[in-house]
Design a protein around this motif. Structure first.
Motif, PDB file in Angstrom:
ATOM      1  N   ALA A   1      87.627 -15.249  -4.841  1.00 41.40           N
ATOM      2  CA  ALA A   1      88.184 -14.441  -3.759  1.00 41.40           C
ATOM      3  C   ALA A   1      87.957 -15.167  -2.437  1.00 41.40           C
ATOM      4  O   ALA A   1      86.949 -15.834  -2.246  1.00 41.40           O
ATOM      5  CB  ALA A   1      87.511 -13.076  -3.736  1.00 41.40           C
ATOM      6  N   TYR A   2      88.905 -15.054  -1.527  1.00 44.69           N
ATOM      7  CA  TYR A   2      88.818 -15.742  -0.248  1.00 44.69           C
ATOM      8  C   TYR A   2      88.776 -14.735   0.893  1.00 44.69           C
ATOM      9  O   TYR A   2      89.506 -13.741   0.884  1.00 44.69           O
ATOM     10  CB  TYR A   2      90.014 -16.673  -0.057  1.00 44.69           C
ATOM     11  N   ALA A   3      87.953 -15.027   1.887  1.00 50.20           N
ATOM     12  CA  ALA A   3      87.849 -14.164   3.060  1.00 50.20           C
ATOM     13  C   ALA A   3      89.091 -14.332   3.932  1.00 50.20           C
ATOM     14  O   ALA A   3      89.595 -15.445   4.103  1.00 50.20           O
ATOM     15  CB  ALA A   3      86.611 -14.523   3.862  1.00 50.20           C
ATOM     16  N   LYS A   4      89.562 -13.222   4.490  1.00 46.66           N
ATOM     17  CA  LYS A   4      90.714 -13.282   5.386  1.00 46.66           C
ATOM     18  C   LYS A   4      90.332 -13.965   6.699  1.00 46.66           C
ATOM     19  O   LYS A   4      91.086 -14.753   7.254  1.00 46.66           O
ATOM     20  CB  LYS A   4      91.227 -11.864   5.657  1.00 46.66           C
ATOM     21  N   LYS A   5      89.145 -13.633   7.210  1.00 46.86           N
ATOM     22  CA  LYS A   5      88.613 -14.249   8.431  1.00 46.86           C
ATOM     23  C   LYS A   5      87.197 -14.705   8.132  1.00 46.86           C
ATOM     24  O   LYS A   5      86.236 -13.981   8.382  1.00 46.86           O
ATOM     25  CB  LYS A   5      88.608 -13.246   9.586  1.00 46.86           C
TER      26      LYS A   5
ATOM     27  N   TYR B   1      83.535 -19.738  10.491  1.00 43.58           N
ATOM     28  CA  TYR B   1      84.079 -20.199  11.764  1.00 43.58           C
ATOM     29  C   TYR B   1      83.868 -19.214  12.902  1.00 43.58           C
ATOM     30  O   TYR B   1      84.107 -19.553  14.060  1.00 43.58           O
ATOM     31  CB  TYR B   1      85.571 -20.514  11.606  1.00 43.58           C
ATOM     32  N   ARG B   2      83.435 -17.994  12.589  1.00 43.02           N
ATOM     33  CA  ARG B   2      83.215 -16.998  13.642  1.00 43.02           C
ATOM     34  C   ARG B   2      81.771 -16.956  14.113  1.00 43.02           C
ATOM     35  O   ARG B   2      81.506 -16.767  15.295  1.00 43.02           O
ATOM     36  CB  ARG B   2      83.647 -15.613  13.148  1.00 43.02           C
ATOM     37  N   ILE B   3      80.821 -17.152  13.192  1.00 47.78           N
ATOM     38  CA  ILE B   3      79.409 -17.077  13.560  1.00 47.78           C
ATOM     39  C   ILE B   3      79.033 -18.116  14.626  1.00 47.78           C
ATOM     40  O   ILE B   3      78.309 -17.792  15.567  1.00 47.78           O
ATOM     41  CB  ILE B   3      78.507 -17.175  12.316  1.00 47.78           C
ATOM     42  N   PRO B   4      79.500 -19.369  14.531  1.00 45.91           N
ATOM     43  CA  PRO B   4      79.109 -20.348  15.546  1.00 45.91           C
ATOM     44  C   PRO B   4      79.502 -19.956  16.978  1.00 45.91           C
ATOM     45  O   PRO B   4      78.925 -20.457  17.932  1.00 45.91           O
ATOM     46  CB  PRO B   4      79.840 -21.629  15.123  1.00 45.91           C
ATOM     47  N   ARG B   5      80.442 -19.046  17.126  1.00 46.30           N
ATOM     48  CA  ARG B   5      80.890 -18.639  18.458  1.00 46.30           C
ATOM     49  C   ARG B   5      80.289 -17.298  18.902  1.00 46.30           C
ATOM     50  O   ARG B   5      80.639 -16.793  19.959  1.00 46.30           O
ATOM     51  CB  ARG B   5      82.411 -18.569  18.478  1.00 46.30           C
ATOM     52  N   LEU B   6      79.403 -16.730  18.093  1.00 43.46           N
ATOM     53  CA  LEU B   6      78.763 -15.467  18.470  1.00 43.46           C
ATOM     54  C   LEU B   6      77.860 -15.674  19.683  1.00 43.46           C
ATOM     55  O   LEU B   6      77.195 -16.698  19.812  1.00 43.46           O
ATOM     56  CB  LEU B   6      77.915 -14.917  17.317  1.00 43.46           C
ATOM     57  N   ASN B   7      77.824 -14.696  20.541  1.00 43.63           N
ATOM     58  CA  ASN B   7      76.976 -14.757  21.729  1.00 43.63           C
ATOM     59  C   ASN B   7      75.642 -14.062  21.436  1.00 43.63           C
ATOM     60  O   ASN B   7      75.300 -13.050  22.045  1.00 43.63           O
ATOM     61  CB  ASN B   7      77.698 -14.106  22.910  1.00 43.63           C
ATOM     62  N   VAL B   8      74.924 -14.595  20.471  1.00 43.66           N
ATOM     63  CA  VAL B   8      73.592 -14.097  20.095  1.00 43.66           C
ATOM     64  C   VAL B   8      72.664 -15.300  19.961  1.00 43.66           C
ATOM     65  O   VAL B   8      73.117 -16.422  19.770  1.00 43.66           O
ATOM     66  CB  VAL B   8      73.611 -13.286  18.774  1.00 43.66           C
ATOM     67  N   ASN B   9      71.360 -15.054  20.044  1.00 41.67           N
ATOM     68  CA  ASN B   9      70.411 -16.166  19.964  1.00 41.67           C
ATOM     69  C   ASN B   9      70.206 -16.682  18.549  1.00 41.67           C
ATOM     70  O   ASN B   9      70.005 -17.877  18.356  1.00 41.67           O
ATOM     71  CB  ASN B   9      69.063 -15.761  20.553  1.00 41.67           C
ATOM     72  N   SER B  10      70.218 -15.776  17.570  1.00 40.86           N
ATOM     73  CA  SER B  10      69.948 -16.221  16.202  1.00 40.86           C
ATOM     74  C   SER B  10      70.634 -15.334  15.180  1.00 40.86           C
ATOM     75  O   SER B  10      70.928 -14.172  15.441  1.00 40.86           O
ATOM     76  CB  SER B  10      68.440 -16.260  15.931  1.00 40.86           C
ATOM     77  N   VAL B  11      70.880 -15.930  14.013  1.00 40.44           N
ATOM     78  CA  VAL B  11      71.444 -15.225  12.859  1.00 40.44           C
ATOM     79  C   VAL B  11      70.590 -15.620  11.659  1.00 40.44           C
ATOM     80  O   VAL B  11      70.258 -16.792  11.485  1.00 40.44           O
ATOM     81  CB  VAL B  11      72.923 -15.610  12.612  1.00 40.44           C
ATOM     82  N   HIS B  12      70.232 -14.629  10.839  1.00 37.76           N
ATOM     83  CA  HIS B  12      69.398 -14.878   9.670  1.00 37.76           C
ATOM     84  C   HIS B  12      70.169 -14.527   8.401  1.00 37.76           C
ATOM     85  O   HIS B  12      70.725 -13.438   8.302  1.00 37.76           O
ATOM     86  CB  HIS B  12      68.119 -14.029   9.731  1.00 37.76           C
ATOM     87  N   PHE B  13      70.199 -15.448   7.461  1.00 46.24           N
ATOM     88  CA  PHE B  13      70.784 -15.206   6.151  1.00 46.24           C
ATOM     89  C   PHE B  13      69.634 -15.028   5.167  1.00 46.24           C
ATOM     90  O   PHE B  13      68.786 -15.905   5.041  1.00 46.24           O
ATOM     91  CB  PHE B  13      71.628 -16.407   5.689  1.00 46.24           C
ATOM     92  N   LEU B  14      69.611 -13.893   4.462  1.00 42.25           N
ATOM     93  CA  LEU B  14      68.628 -13.646   3.410  1.00 42.25           C
ATOM     94  C   LEU B  14      69.405 -13.584   2.110  1.00 42.25           C
ATOM     95  O   LEU B  14      70.179 -12.649   1.879  1.00 42.25           O
ATOM     96  CB  LEU B  14      67.899 -12.329   3.662  1.00 42.25           C
TER      97      LEU B  14
END
Length: 102
Positions: free
Chosen positions: A38-42, A46-59
């Protein structure tokens, strides 16, 4: 998570996710099992790198259907953006031993 408010919200989320009856996650696993690829529509890639947040955590659980490579790919893109002088969040990817998908 360092922020006490975020810790509290995350604890509530985990508790509710564990205690309430399952719903959409059951159909998602069935769809992905019957129709692999299955493929994501968006894509978040490519969206996370442009988020205006300090950090993102993947668990990501060791026995999760989610591929850890996606988190590592985002981590690489964000690192490259920061090297190029652009703002991008710090990405942390954690593998959880003996865990599946919550």
């Amino acid at each position: 998570i360092d922020c006490p408010e975020e810790q509290s919200v995350f604890a509530d989320y985990l508790h509710q996710s564990a205690m309430l009856r399952g719903s959409g996650e059951h159909c998602l696993s069935r769809i992905l099992t019957l129709n692999p690829g299955a493929y994501a529509k968006k894509p978040l890639l490519y969206r996370i790198p442009r988020l205006n947040v300090n950090s993102v955590h993947f668990l990501i659980g060791q026995n999760d259907w989610v591929d850890v490579e996606g988190g590592l790919d985002v981590q690489s893109l964000c690192s490259k953006r920061r090297t190029d002088g652009l703002f991008s969040p710090q990405i942390n990817v954690y593998g959880i031993r003996d865990a599946g998908h919550l």
